[in-house]
Enzyme design. Sequence first.
Site, PDB file in Angstrom:
ATOM      1  N   LYS A  96      80.895  43.666  24.576  1.00 20.30           N
ATOM      2  CA  LYS A  96      80.498  44.251  25.859  1.00 20.30           C
ATOM      3  C   LYS A  96      79.915  43.229  26.844  1.00 20.30           C
ATOM      4  O   LYS A  96      80.042  43.387  28.048  1.00 20.30           O
ATOM      5  CB  LYS A  96      79.508  45.400  25.657  1.00 20.30           C
ATOM      6  N   GLU A 118      75.212  53.967  33.639  1.00 20.07           N
ATOM      7  CA  GLU A 118      74.804  54.975  32.672  1.00 20.07           C
ATOM      8  C   GLU A 118      75.040  54.398  31.293  1.00 20.07           C
ATOM      9  O   GLU A 118      75.769  53.419  31.123  1.00 20.07           O
ATOM     10  CB  GLU A 118      75.634  56.245  32.835  1.00 20.07           C
ATOM     11  N   SER A 383      85.274  44.156  17.077  1.00 25.16           N
ATOM     12  CA  SER A 383      84.597  44.245  18.381  1.00 25.16           C
ATOM     13  C   SER A 383      83.093  44.061  18.317  1.00 25.16           C
ATOM     14  O   SER A 383      82.480  43.645  19.301  1.00 25.16           O
ATOM     15  CB  SER A 383      84.934  45.581  19.050  1.00 25.16           C
TER      16      SER A 383
HETATM   17  C1  LIG Z   1      81.277  50.198  22.983  1.00 23.66           C
HETATM   18  C2  LIG Z   1      81.959  49.667  21.803  1.00 23.66           C
HETATM   19  C3  LIG Z   1      83.314  49.976  21.525  1.00 23.66           C
HETATM   20  C4  LIG Z   1      84.128  50.906  22.361  1.00 23.66           C
HETATM   21  O1  LIG Z   1      84.350  50.529  23.668  1.00 23.66           O
HETATM   22  P1  LIG Z   1      85.759  50.025  24.219  1.00 23.66           P
HETATM   23  O2  LIG Z   1      85.591  50.081  25.682  1.00 23.66           O
HETATM   24  O3  LIG Z   1      86.820  50.984  23.717  1.00 23.66           O
HETATM   25  O4  LIG Z   1      85.978  48.667  23.693  1.00 23.66           O
HETATM   26  C5  LIG Z   1      83.914  49.389  20.418  1.00 23.66           C
HETATM   27  N1  LIG Z   1      83.222  48.567  19.606  1.00 23.66           N
HETATM   28  C6  LIG Z   1      81.929  48.259  19.812  1.00 23.66           C
HETATM   29  C7  LIG Z   1      81.244  47.337  18.867  1.00 23.66           C
HETATM   30  C8  LIG Z   1      81.252  48.800  20.925  1.00 23.66           C
HETATM   31  O5  LIG Z   1      79.957  48.497  21.124  1.00 23.66           O
END
Ligand SMILES: *Cc1c(COP(=O)(O)O)cnc(C)c1O
Length: 405
Positions: A96, A118, A383
């Site tokens: 993020k 938000e 992610s």
């Molecule tokens: C917020 C988040 C997501 C989901 O958000 P996307 O916009 O779909 O990438 C996925 N993995 C993690 C670790 C997150 O914090």
Amino acid sequence: MDYKTYFHNYPNHEGRFGEYGGVYLPDDLKKAFEEIDYAYQTICRSSQFINELRRIRKEFQGRPTPVYHCNRLSRKIGACQIYLKREDLNHTGAHKLNHCMGEGLLAHFMGKKRLIAETGAGQHGVALATAAAYFGLECEIHMGEVDIVKQAPNVARMKVLGAKVVPVSFGLKTLKEAVDSAFDSYLKSYKESIYCIGSVVGPHPFPMMVRDFQMCIGIEAREQFLEMTGLLPDAICACVGGGSNSAGMFSGFLADPVEIYGVEPLGRGTNLGDHAATITYGKKGVLHGFESLLLQDAEGNPAPVYSNASGLDYPAVGPEHAFWAKEKRVNYVTASDEEAIAAFFNLSRYEGIIPAIESSHAIAYAMRWAKQHRSGAILVNCSGRGDKDIDYVIEKYGTGENYLL
Ligand SMILES: *Cc1c(COP(=O)(O)O)cnc(C)c1O
């Protein structure tokens, strides 16, 4: 479709990816988003902006994040090889910050003094509060009262980072109301503030801008994988909530002969209200200022959604994903709560990497793909890291011995 020229053509000047995207806002808010669009088109293409963002990524975020070969996990499954792009090693533990630092730098160049957003589970709030602290900007995070109670550690982090957390006490007091409240506040103060959306969703230019800021994931991963193996992967995958980490990953490989899989959360099952698999089960609709696929009830209202990964439970999805699905460039598949938890425990135990439950959905699909193929390699975007999920997992699933391969 020619994916070599794709980024020149999509989105078009109205922010449309085919029939999806656009801007659905009252006139005065529309003006504010047009200002952001204009600033993005001009400032973000300047060498000053690009060089500064590169420096921040390297020195503050710790990019590039590595690509890692999951040797032990792969061998447990069979002959396919699973690789991870390690976004969990990005500063603050997830992807993020890639777009939050971009949005913060844009605000800084535009001379704004406040970031507004938000947050639901609080992950976007924490990443944006981090960017605000870095740039010395004020930060105002709107959050439903129900979520404030549930996500106390993230609320504490935002406060330590200097953000003002605005409790939202109307309606269901969760994410949807937090969006309404943040839009309201932005409308009253857009001259000195900028609205910062947390995924590839919302009105134009956000789906494009957030994708562009996240594209470093796919570009780096492609180069790193080629350097490691001399080849491209046969397949790549990433989890899809709003769709930002996946859009960034996929963008690096659109023009390649590589299978692409977006993994949506199937939660407890296929009944409406038990999952958040928007592309798999959704219909076209408008929410929060943009047109896309949307999980809707019989009356066409946004349906309740559920996943054990709080970052994935959103009833809409980025318009570009709806477009990629329609064009059949990306295959959208699902993974359930249980499959994600199995992946969570297996990656932890066999590789020493505790993934976020969100990311575990993508890893679960990679494990399924590996089981179904006799050879080849799949590259998964990890992610985020799972520290935030540990208490929940231990309480609900124990230490996971019965999930291990
Ligand atoms: C917020 C988040 C997501 C989901 O958000 P996307 O916009 O779909 O990438 C996925 N993995 C993690 C670790 C997150 O914090």
